[in-house]
Design a protein around this motif. Structure first.
Motif, short mmCIF file in Angstrom:
data_model
loop_
_atom_site.label_atom_id
_atom_site.label_comp_id
_atom_site.label_asym_id
_atom_site.label_seq_id
_atom_site.Cartn_x
_atom_site.Cartn_y
_atom_site.Cartn_z
N ARG A 542 47.87 43.80 24.14
CA ARG A 542 46.92 44.68 24.83
C ARG A 542 45.50 44.15 24.81
O ARG A 542 44.66 44.61 25.60
N PRO A 544 43.74 40.62 25.21
CA PRO A 544 43.81 39.15 25.40
C PRO A 544 42.78 38.38 24.59
O PRO A 544 43.03 37.23 24.22
N GLU A 582 49.78 31.14 31.23
CA GLU A 582 49.76 31.67 32.60
C GLU A 582 48.47 32.44 32.88
O GLU A 582 47.93 32.38 33.99
N PHE A 583 47.98 33.17 31.87
CA PHE A 583 46.76 33.96 32.04
C PHE A 583 45.80 33.65 30.90
O PHE A 583 45.68 34.45 29.95
N TYR A 585 42.59 33.42 28.61
CA TYR A 585 41.47 34.35 28.44
C TYR A 585 40.16 33.62 28.64
O TYR A 585 39.93 32.55 28.06
N VAL A 599 33.51 42.89 31.12
CA VAL A 599 34.86 42.75 31.67
C VAL A 599 35.85 43.44 30.73
O VAL A 599 35.84 43.15 29.52
N ASP A 601 38.82 44.30 28.38
CA ASP A 601 39.73 43.43 27.61
C ASP A 601 41.14 43.99 27.71
O ASP A 601 41.69 44.56 26.76
N PRO A 603 45.24 43.28 29.65
CA PRO A 603 46.09 42.25 30.28
C PRO A 603 46.11 42.41 31.79
O PRO A 603 45.96 43.52 32.33
N GLN A 604 46.27 41.30 32.48
CA GLN A 604 46.31 41.31 33.93
C GLN A 604 47.69 41.73 34.43
O GLN A 604 48.66 41.76 33.67
N ALA A 605 47.74 42.03 35.70
CA ALA A 605 49.01 42.43 36.30
C ALA A 605 50.00 41.27 36.23
O ALA A 605 49.66 40.12 36.54
N ASP A 607 51.40 40.22 33.47
CA ASP A 607 51.31 39.54 32.16
C ASP A 607 52.64 39.70 31.43
O ASP A 607 53.09 40.80 31.16
#
Length: 956
Positions: A542, A544, A582-583, A585, A599, A601, A603-605, A607
């Motif tokens: 939850r 990153p 992949e994502f 930080y 921004v 903190d 996780p992105q869609a 993830d």
């Protein structure tokens, strides 16, 4: 001395020797604590041998004390499980009847006691033999014999024999001797409860019983009031007349009888409110309400403490009582709080504590007296005083109360501490602004000495406060982190770690909790280490920004000696590595403008870490287990080439609302299974039988496909009927299979070729075939089936079907079971069977109703408004659930006690419609102020607009 004088030389020597033995000091005595029971190590055979002395008239006349001892030994054997058989009991019983020749009072009382004790084990014909002796004693001049004979007769007579001695019992009821009169009244009370015939005879004694209430003996008045209540308790008007008569005449002098009168008055007043005849103030209500309350208030000034307390307690327990009507009772209880008698103080403080729940302001005037009781020597009184003060104290007095409690808590057992902790929790809900002080107070005692239940109650309270007062979350989590540093209870440590993983990442500074969690990985046992690794994984998923740090910590657990800890760490490390690649930080630049919003903190869609580590299964493990079992039992399931996924598993229903959804203020976190393990109250799971197994057992029916859902059995005949028939509806995508379990209750018949003919007028349903039950013997239950095809293109609408049981009857010999006739055709009409839209809805809950509601969206939403003809809001909620056939979520299936009708109730429902369409519904059920009914507003959402409309139309 002559032997006729009653005292011989031998007897004199025996008496002297017995006295010497009684007072003799044994040289080898070790102390006064070496008590030896005269009834220890008794042998039944030896006692029965001793009982033969009952047949010796000389022994009975000269040694009544020995006979008493033998009877006492016989009773001891009986009461310790060494029962006599029928022959032994009869022989002893006949021996005891010969003791009536003795005039010794003690022996006669033992005879009465023995007859009462063994009357149930002896032959009834033998017991009747003593009735003549007992009747003779009942009419003698000795009050002791008369009273005891009445009590024994009440145990052994039946209704026919009672009619023969009725005249004597009625005379005894009004006897001048209080002992005899009380015995007669108590015996009448037992006879009234014995059977209906005896009760009818006792009802004829009402005039004598009423006369007994004027007796100068207090116990006679008490027993007479008891019997009058037994006779009239089902006659409301008769009881009101009785209460009014005695409350106005003021003839009762017995405090016990007045206590009964107060209780009867309070019960009648409570019934007046519950049955709708009384509303508002009792002083302005019905005639009886005014008179009844006036009597209770007058009883507050009685000279007996017993009567005064009972009246005060009854007034405090009256439903919907006004504060001004409650004040006199509270004033009396306040005086009792300073009584020198501990029993009176305890009774008063217990009642005051109960009143404080609903009327804290009225009780607050007792606060000074309550504070004085904190130092009471009786810890029960002191505990009640503290809990009551916590209910009635003001916000300004919280600090002072906590200071007094902190000294007190260290001196009392854990069971009292648990009660005080729950009271502090309720106080925090009353004054949320004091949450820091109260939570800090509770957390201080987490670090003190105490047992598991005490520590668990504090943790429960802190977690419950986090749910209801969100401002306490961050401070409470830190307190719990400090607690697990020295926690000796594995269950509490694992539960708190689970809670940290759920709530910690959402706080303003999640990194502060990492140290506490990782310490558990280093220092604790395997179960706590596994829970700590799981909590760290959730933080990383939850947040990153913390992944690289947590990944380093998790790698150290890859070599853990515990399998579960190692496996959890391996999965988390693998998933986090993929997510970071992949994502990656990107930390915010150091020269970023502080006025700009940071921004988030999160996780992105897409993830993978959030998907694997945070997203739960769409169903519970119990449902998953049941679903896989149902899949395996379906015909040809294992031969299917289709891939097995969660979406292809059969739907399994939840017939009961999950207990974890109901917030009772005592659950910990969101893990119901672990909370149940902590509380030790996990229920034993019963194996769920698949109702569709009977369908799959018949090849012709199994070929129709997998059953979507099966309804609960519906009765189509009375349970006492000759042929008992029920119906289970098995719903398939294009068919409905009606299973009719048929039971034959006639011993001289065998049923053959049994079918149920179903006829109805519907465009959607058509009868497609029948499967007969070939033979049904007496006592057997065999299934017959009727198949109904459904037109998928036609809209579903409720339809009623007329059902008739068709069968052949063969007469049989009940003894041999052989057939005695050829079959002849018969018909047996059954109740109508309804197929409703709710039959096609499976009760399936969703993990998070609110998020599921938003995901479905309002594109296919149907809104409706209905006026339901229900008097109570609770009944309307139950009816809406039944109409829709859906599963309540989030604990909304029940209205909390005491809240019915006060405010609108929001109902969340979920289910799966036939074909796999998920359906959600939100309903607001509000009681209309004019008591004309209940208003229902409902919104239904699904992926199919036709399904949404059909579900909304289920309300009728």
């Amino acid at each position: 001395m002559a032997e006729g004088d009653g005292l011989t030389m031998n007897n004199l020597i025996s008496e002297v020797q017995g006295a010497l033995d009684k007072f003799k000091l044994e040289d080898d005595a070790t102390g006064a604590n070496d008590y030896y029971s005269p009834y220890a190590n008794l042998e039944k055979a030896a006692v029965l041998q001793e009982a033969r002395c009952f047949h010796d008239p000389t022994a009975v006349r000269e040694s009544p004390r020995k006979c008493c001892t033998v009877i006492a030994q016989l009773l001891h054997l009986t009461n310790t499980g060494q029962y006599m058989n029928s022959a032994e009991a009869t022989e002893v019983f006949f021996g005891v009847t010969k003791l009536f020749m003795s005039d010794d009072a003690s022996l006669r009382r033992m005879v009465y006691l023995f007859i009462k004790d063994v009357a149930e084990t002896c032959n009834p014909d033998d017991v009747i033999i003593v009735t003549s002796s007992l009747t003779k004693d009942m009419t003698c001049d000795v009050d002791l014999y008369r009273a005891n004979a009445l009590r024994v007769l009440a145990r052994i007579v039946d209704a026919a024999m009672l009619g023969a001695i009725e005249r004597y019992v009625k005379q005894a009821v009004v006897d001048s001797s209080g002992q005899v009169s009380s015995a007669a009244l108590v015996s009448a009370t037992h006879l009234f409860e014995k059977n209906e015939e005896s009760a009818a005879i006792v009802k004829r004694w009402i005039s004598e019983t009423t006369e007994a209430t004027s007796s100068p003996n207090e116990m006679v008045q008490f027993h007479a009031m008891q019997l009058l209540y037994q006779i009239k308790k089902h006659d409301r008007l008769g009881m009101q007349k009785l209460v009014t008569q005695f409350s106005q005449r003021n003839t009762l002098r017995s405090p016990l009888a007045l206590v009964l009168l107060v209780r009867y008055t309070a019960k009648l007043l409570t019934d007046e409110v519950s049955e709708g005849r009384q509303s508002g103030s009792f002083q302005t209500g019905t005639n009886f309400s005014r008179a009844g309350y006036a009597f209770l208030e007058a009883s507050l000034r009685h000279k007996s403490e017993m009567v005064v307390y009972e009246a005060a307690k009854s007034i405090c327990a009256l439903p919907n009582i006004e504060p001004q009507e409650l004040s006199p009772a509270v004033n009396v209880l306040q005086l009792f709080l300073s009584s020198p008698k501990p029993a009176v103080r305890f009774a008063a403080i217990k009642t005051v504590s109960q009143v404080a729940v609903n009327h804290p302001r009225i009780v607050s005037k007792c606060n000074e007296d309550l504070e004085a009781l904190i130092a009471d020597a009786n810890r029960s009184i002191a505990t009640l005083a503290i809990t009551t003060l916590l209910k009635t104290g003001s916000e300004n007095s919280v600090d002072r109360l906590l200071k007094q409690i902190s000294v007190f808590l260290s001196e009392i057992p854990d069971e009292y501490k648990v009660t005080i902790v729950k009271s502090i929790q309720r106080l925090c809900l009353t004054y949320p602004a004091k949450h820091r002080v109260l939570v800090g107070f509770l957390s201080n005692f987490l670090r003190e000495e105490g047992g598991f239940e005490f520590k668990r109650s504090i943790v429960n309270s802190i977690v419950s406060l986090m749910k209801q007062v969100p401002e306490t979350t961050e401070g409470s989590l830190l307190h719990l982190c400090e607690f697990i540093e020295d926690c000796e209870f594995t269950m509490l440590s694992t539960q708190i770690l689970h809670l940290l993983g759920e709530l910690g990442p959402g706080t303003s500074a999640p990194a502060r909790y990492i140290r506490f969690i990782y310490n558990r990985v280093i220092l604790e046992n395997s179960a706590v280490r596994a829970a700590a690794v799981g909590a760290l994984s959730k933080f990383a998923a939850r947040c990153p920004s913390l992944r690289s740090s947590i990944l380093t910590l998790l790698k150290r657990s890859l070599d853990d000696e515990d399998d579960e800890t190692r496996d959890r760490a391996s999965v988390a490390v693998s998933v986090l590595k993929d997510a970071m690649e992949e994502f990656p930080y990107l930390a915010p630049p150091e020269d970023a403008d502080p006025d700009e919003d940071p921004v988030p903190d999160v996780p992105q869609a897409g993830d993978p870490a959030a998907f694997v580590l945070l997203q739960g299964l769409p169903m519970s493990f119990d449902r998953l287990d049941r679903s896989i079992r149902a899949y395996v039992k379906a015909p040809a399931a294992m031969d299917s080439p289709d891939q097995l996924t969660l979406s292809t598993l059969p739907i399994v229903e939840e017939y009961e609302e999950p207990e974890s959804a109901v917030d009772d203020g005592d659950d910990i976190g969101a893990d119901a299974a672990l909370a149940a393990a902590v509380s030790g109250k996990e229920k034993e799971k019963k194996e769920v039988v698949d109702p569709a197994a009977a369908v799959y057992a018949i090849p012709e029916l199994a070929a129709l496909g997998r059953v979507f859902r099966s309804s609960p059995p519906t009765a189509l005949s009375e349970e006492e009927a000759e042929y008992v028939v029920t119906c289970v509806k098995h719903v398939l995508p294009e068919h409905i299979i009606l299973q009719f379990p048929i039971q034959n209750t006639l011993e001289d018949q065998r049923l053959v070729n049994c079918t149920v003919t179903v006829e109805g007028d519907s465009e959607c349903f058509e009868v497609a075939g029948e499967v007969a039950a070939e033979s049904i013997k007496y006592g057997e239950t065999v299934n017959a089936f009727t198949v109904i095809s459904r037109n998928p293109d036609a809209p579903l609408a409720p339809c009623n079907f007329e059902c008739v049981l068709n069968f052949g009857v063969i007469q049989v010999d009940p003894k041999s079971g052989e057939d005695e006739s050829d079959p002849f055709e018969e018909e047996y009409p059954l109740e109508e069977l309804e197929i409703a839209t709710s039959d096609f809805m499976a009760k399936v809950s969703v993990p998070d109703f609110r998020s599921s509601w938003e995901i479905v969206g309002n594109s296919n939403e149907v809104l409706e408004k209905f006026a339901l003809q229900f008097k109570k809001q609770e009944d309307a909620v139950s009816a809406v659930i039944d109409f829709l056939g859906m599963q309540p979520c989030d604990g909304t299936g029940h209205i909390k006690p005491g809240e019915g009708g006060k405010k609108p109730h929001m109902l969340h429902l979920s289910g799966v419609f036939v074909g796999g369409t998920n359906v959600l519904a939100r309903a607001q059920v509000a009681a209309q102020g004019d008591a004309s009914g209940v208003l229902l507003k409902i919104a239904v959402r699904s992926d199919d607009p036709d399904v949404s409309r059909m579900v909304a139309d289920c309300i009728r």
